[in-house]
Design a protein around this motif. Structure first.
Motif, short mmCIF file in Angstrom:
data_model
loop_
_atom_site.label_atom_id
_atom_site.label_comp_id
_atom_site.label_asym_id
_atom_site.label_seq_id
_atom_site.Cartn_x
_atom_site.Cartn_y
_atom_site.Cartn_z
N GLY A 116 -9.19 3.23 3.65
CA GLY A 116 -8.57 4.51 3.91
C GLY A 116 -7.45 4.86 2.95
O GLY A 116 -6.88 5.95 3.04
N HIS A 117 -7.14 3.95 2.03
CA HIS A 117 -6.10 4.22 1.05
C HIS A 117 -6.60 5.26 0.04
O HIS A 117 -7.79 5.26 -0.30
N SER A 134 0.81 -1.21 0.00
CA SER A 134 0.00 0.00 0.00
C SER A 134 0.85 1.27 0.00
O SER A 134 0.33 2.37 -0.13
N ARG A 135 2.18 1.13 0.14
CA ARG A 135 3.08 2.28 0.07
C ARG A 135 3.40 2.65 -1.38
O ARG A 135 4.00 3.69 -1.64
N CYS A 136 3.02 1.80 -2.31
CA CYS A 136 3.31 2.05 -3.72
C CYS A 136 2.60 3.32 -4.17
O CYS A 136 1.43 3.55 -3.84
N PRO A 137 3.27 4.19 -4.93
CA PRO A 137 2.63 5.44 -5.37
C PRO A 137 1.30 5.19 -6.07
O PRO A 137 1.14 4.23 -6.82
N ALA A 138 0.35 6.07 -5.80
CA ALA A 138 -1.01 5.89 -6.32
C ALA A 138 -1.04 5.81 -7.84
O ALA A 138 -1.84 5.07 -8.41
N GLY A 139 -0.16 6.55 -8.51
CA GLY A 139 -0.15 6.53 -9.97
C GLY A 139 0.18 5.15 -10.52
O GLY A 139 -0.37 4.73 -11.55
N THR A 148 -19.26 7.05 6.94
CA THR A 148 -18.19 7.51 7.85
C THR A 148 -17.68 8.90 7.49
O THR A 148 -16.97 9.51 8.29
N THR A 149 -18.02 9.40 6.31
CA THR A 149 -17.54 10.72 5.91
C THR A 149 -18.61 11.80 5.92
O THR A 149 -18.29 12.98 5.92
N LYS A 150 -19.88 11.41 5.96
CA LYS A 150 -20.95 12.40 5.78
C LYS A 150 -21.06 13.37 6.95
O LYS A 150 -21.68 14.42 6.83
N ARG A 151 -20.44 13.02 8.09
CA ARG A 151 -20.54 13.91 9.26
C ARG A 151 -19.55 15.07 9.18
O ARG A 151 -19.66 16.03 9.95
N LEU A 211 -19.13 -1.60 0.66
CA LEU A 211 -17.95 -0.88 1.14
C LEU A 211 -18.03 0.60 0.77
O LEU A 211 -17.61 1.47 1.55
N LEU A 212 -18.57 0.91 -0.42
CA LEU A 212 -18.75 2.30 -0.81
C LEU A 212 -19.73 3.01 0.12
O LEU A 212 -19.51 4.16 0.54
N LEU A 213 -20.83 2.35 0.47
CA LEU A 213 -21.80 2.94 1.38
C LEU A 213 -21.22 3.14 2.78
O LEU A 213 -21.53 4.13 3.46
N GLU A 214 -20.33 2.24 3.17
CA GLU A 214 -19.66 2.38 4.46
C GLU A 214 -18.79 3.63 4.47
O GLU A 214 -18.76 4.38 5.46
#
Length: 297
Positions: free
Chosen positions: A169-170, A140-145, A195-198, A188-191
């Motif tokens: 959280g990535h 998961s440390r690999c660059p996002a690109g 968790t972000t809507k607040r 997972l998308l709904l989760e």
């Protein structure tokens, strides 16, 4: 006093010539004083453009560990957005594999992604093998690109299996999820949404917008419901202490493409008349929500 030697004078004169030739407001100030500046033209967006006759030399600069960091980055960036050539591809592959500067690697991966349709099959297979090795070793440390390129080339499920719990959280989480089967991705998308809507931050807004778009791409109407919550002026995150309504504009334009109606709003960027269009959409969605079906992309 001895006169300055010609050997010492020439670099100063050369640097001065470049400043005069390209002007004090050079679009690429980090390399404005370098002789290699001549290899970089400027496209209509103000980005570096490398002509075909210069790609071999710029590719050498991009791949060389001896190049000054600013010059190497400009070379990678320029090659990445100037169209495919075998020399460009080889240089960007070397940069991706180098593991030294993740910013350079991100741009090199972007370039290889831009070359997707032009890469010969054997070269693309070679690149794909390299990318999978990088993701496997760096996780998961690999660059996002780099991860994005693996995902775009059909490796989303494999990346998810490599990341395991580190997927949550990535930065690439939503992009990966939307390439997975719906039955795995949607919960997972709904989760993520719940968790972000607040939070009323730019990151939260962007995440909710990304979740909404992903659900729409799965033909799940809850995506429109989520995007609907992002259209009110009060939901817009602040920029320099003022609401940035371009966020709302971008969301509404995506909704238009999903439902096939612009509700009379035809602006390319934010316009105050968005409020009238939002009201029309909300009234329409309230009436049509349960009978409306999202079409296949």
């Amino acid at each position: 006093m001895k006169s300055t030697s010609k050997a010492l004078l020439m670099p100063v004169l050369l640097a001065g010539w470049y400043l005069v030739a390209f002007g004090a407001d050079d679009p690429f100030p980090s390399i404005a004083r370098l002789p290699e500046r001549r290899l970089f033209e400027v496209d209509k967006y103000g980005h570096p453009h490398i002509t075909d006759e210069n790609k071999r030399e710029v590719a050498r600069l991009a791949a060389s560990s001896e190049s000054p960091p600013e010059l190497r980055f400009m070379a990678v960036w320029g090659l990445a957005i100037s169209g495919y050539s075998a020399e460009s591809a080889d240089a960007l592959i070397k940069v991706v594999r180098s593991g030294k500067n993740n910013n350079d690697r991100e741009y090199a991966a972007m370039g290889l992604r831009n070359f997707s349709l032009d890469l010969p099959a054997d070269t693309k297979n070679e690149v794909q093998t390299i990318l999978w090795e990088l993701v496997k070793s760096e996780g998961s440390r690999c660059p996002a690109g780099i991860v994005r390129l693996v995902v775009d080339w059909g490796g989303a499920a494999w990346v998810a299996s490599q990341f395991k719990d580190h997927l949550h959280g990535h930065p690439m989480e939503i992009e990966i999820l939307q390439k997975l089967p719906a039955d795995k991705a949607i919960p997972l998308l709904l989760e993520i949404y719940h968790t972000t809507k607040r939070d009323n931050t730019t990151d939260s807004y962007n995440q909710r917008a990304a979740v909404g778009r992903a659900l729409v791409n799965f033909r799940d109407k809850r995506g429109i419901d989520i995007l609907d919550t992002l259209l009110d002026a009060a939901s817009v995150p602040l920029h320099d202490d003022a609401p940035n309504h371009q966020f709302r504009h971008n969301v509404l334009r995506f909704i238009f493409s999903a439902v096939g109606d612009n509700f009379g709003y035809m602006h390319d960027n934010y316009d105050p008349s968005i409020d009238e269009a939002v009201l029309k959409f909300k009234e329409w969605w309230l009436r049509k929500r349960y009978e409306f079906e999202l079409s296949k992309k």
